[in-house]
Design a protein around this motif. Sequence first.
Motif, PDB file in Angstrom:
ATOM      1  N   VAL A 112       0.843  -1.193   0.000  1.00  0.00           N
ATOM      2  CA  VAL A 112       0.000   0.000   0.000  1.00  0.00           C
ATOM      3  C   VAL A 112       0.876   1.241   0.000  1.00  0.00           C
ATOM      4  O   VAL A 112       1.884   1.318   0.706  1.00  0.00           O
ATOM      5  CB  VAL A 112      -0.945   0.003   1.218  1.00  0.00           C
ATOM      6  N   LYS A 113       0.487   2.225  -0.814  1.00  0.00           N
ATOM      7  CA  LYS A 113       1.234   3.476  -0.920  1.00  0.00           C
ATOM      8  C   LYS A 113       0.348   4.660  -0.559  1.00  0.00           C
ATOM      9  O   LYS A 113      -0.890   4.578  -0.592  1.00  0.00           O
ATOM     10  CB  LYS A 113       1.750   3.659  -2.345  1.00  0.00           C
ATOM     11  N   ALA A 114       1.009   5.771  -0.253  1.00  0.00           N
ATOM     12  CA  ALA A 114       0.282   6.999   0.019  1.00  0.00           C
ATOM     13  C   ALA A 114      -0.577   7.368  -1.193  1.00  0.00           C
ATOM     14  O   ALA A 114      -0.122   7.296  -2.334  1.00  0.00           O
ATOM     15  CB  ALA A 114       1.259   8.130   0.342  1.00  0.00           C
ATOM     16  N   GLY A 115      -1.825   7.720  -0.923  1.00  0.00           N
ATOM     17  CA  GLY A 115      -2.728   8.116  -1.988  1.00  0.00           C
ATOM     18  C   GLY A 115      -3.621   7.017  -2.509  1.00  0.00           C
ATOM     19  O   GLY A 115      -4.590   7.303  -3.232  1.00  0.00           O
ATOM     20  N   ASP A 116      -3.329   5.755  -2.203  1.00  0.00           N
ATOM     21  CA  ASP A 116      -4.205   4.657  -2.611  1.00  0.00           C
ATOM     22  C   ASP A 116      -5.582   4.844  -1.968  1.00  0.00           C
ATOM     23  O   ASP A 116      -5.687   5.231  -0.804  1.00  0.00           O
ATOM     24  CB  ASP A 116      -3.639   3.303  -2.172  1.00  0.00           C
ATOM     25  N   LYS A 117      -6.624   4.529  -2.727  1.00  0.00           N
ATOM     26  CA  LYS A 117      -7.993   4.703  -2.238  1.00  0.00           C
ATOM     27  C   LYS A 117      -8.641   3.340  -2.006  1.00  0.00           C
ATOM     28  O   LYS A 117      -8.743   2.533  -2.925  1.00  0.00           O
ATOM     29  CB  LYS A 117      -8.808   5.516  -3.237  1.00  0.00           C
ATOM     30  N   PHE A 118      -9.070   3.108  -0.763  1.00  0.00           N
ATOM     31  CA  PHE A 118      -9.705   1.842  -0.373  1.00  0.00           C
ATOM     32  C   PHE A 118     -11.142   2.101   0.072  1.00  0.00           C
ATOM     33  O   PHE A 118     -11.403   3.004   0.874  1.00  0.00           O
ATOM     34  CB  PHE A 118      -8.950   1.194   0.787  1.00  0.00           C
ATOM     35  N   ALA A 119     -12.063   1.293  -0.439  1.00  0.00           N
ATOM     36  CA  ALA A 119     -13.435   1.277   0.055  1.00  0.00           C
ATOM     37  C   ALA A 119     -13.638  -0.006   0.841  1.00  0.00           C
ATOM     38  O   ALA A 119     -13.442  -1.107   0.314  1.00  0.00           O
ATOM     39  CB  ALA A 119     -14.427   1.354  -1.096  1.00  0.00           C
TER      40      ALA A 119
END
Length: 354
Positions: A28-35
């Motif tokens: 996981v990286k900064a800015g990844d979007k998870f729902a």
Amino acid sequence: MEAISRYGTPPTRLISMMKSFEYPFRNVKAGDKFAILTDDQMDPLIWQAMMGSLHAKGAEACLALYPKRAHHCADPSPMAIGAAKEADVVIAMTTTALNSGTPGLRKIRSEGGATGKTPIWLWEEINQEILIDGGGSCDEADVVEMCRIQGRMGEICDAGKTIRVTTPGGSDLTADITGYPDGALARRWGAIPFERNPETDRFGTSPGTWPFGEFHVEPLAGTANGRIVWDHTGQHPAGQWHEPVTLEIENGKVVEISGGHEADQIKAYLDAYGDENSLTVGGEISIGTNPKCPPYTGNMRSEKKRYGAMHFGIGHGADRGEVVSRLRLEAISDRVTMVVDDEHVLAENGKILV
């Protein structure tokens, strides 16, 4: 489940639970979007720990919480589906099963947002004990070994034509497994989970279930014949079963369900929420490869990954897309023997041999 039943789920377990997310969130990286899709019966400490872990990585996590669905494979709230369409990754963390067979998730998985297909990581029916002490405590070495085993089983099934599965409980079923694209099973099940595509830098569609650990093959529609005995637990009724359930299968269709109280509950469940295709054998024949999943938990999220146990599904499939139904219902048959083309023994009495 024993610790939970004795001591409950104290909030201090958050301390140990955070470690459970180290491996699946390693990329996981900064800015990844998870729902994160969840319901009002899920332990809130789990989604809190998950959101905390993602936040610490600099990712953006949005929680969609809605009332528990009436049955497995029911779609999430339409508003939750709207949030999922904006995500880079969807995590299904509900107490009812969500998979690519539900209409809303099928659309998300196949279409995605403006940037392409959206991976859906299936973590349904998860609990603290699975994450901290069970199959969710795996590390990189454990996962690599499971992928090695699964890839080898995939190679054998890719080259095979038929599979036969038997169990001490009375299962004995054969099916045609041809028709997959060349090398499809080896690629899918040998793939390391939670990986990013090196070309797009997006999370790919490699397996994203947690706990990790299964190999499955989907019968060609209309070819499964024989008997399956579900003898441990299933998606419904939940918990440890007391009486086995027998499915008589002819030409890819369940023609009879027999047993005790559990069988009665399954028939009532299918009558209430299923359709005629829910009795079709389009779901997977699967063997668990995770030795850290203990027996007798009565929890499908763990039992379906348990080393040497088979989960067998009826209703829509996960791979071929040939069977579409309102339900897919899965349950466990223990200590499976799997043989491809009457020659290659993948597993014998629950011990994997490849």
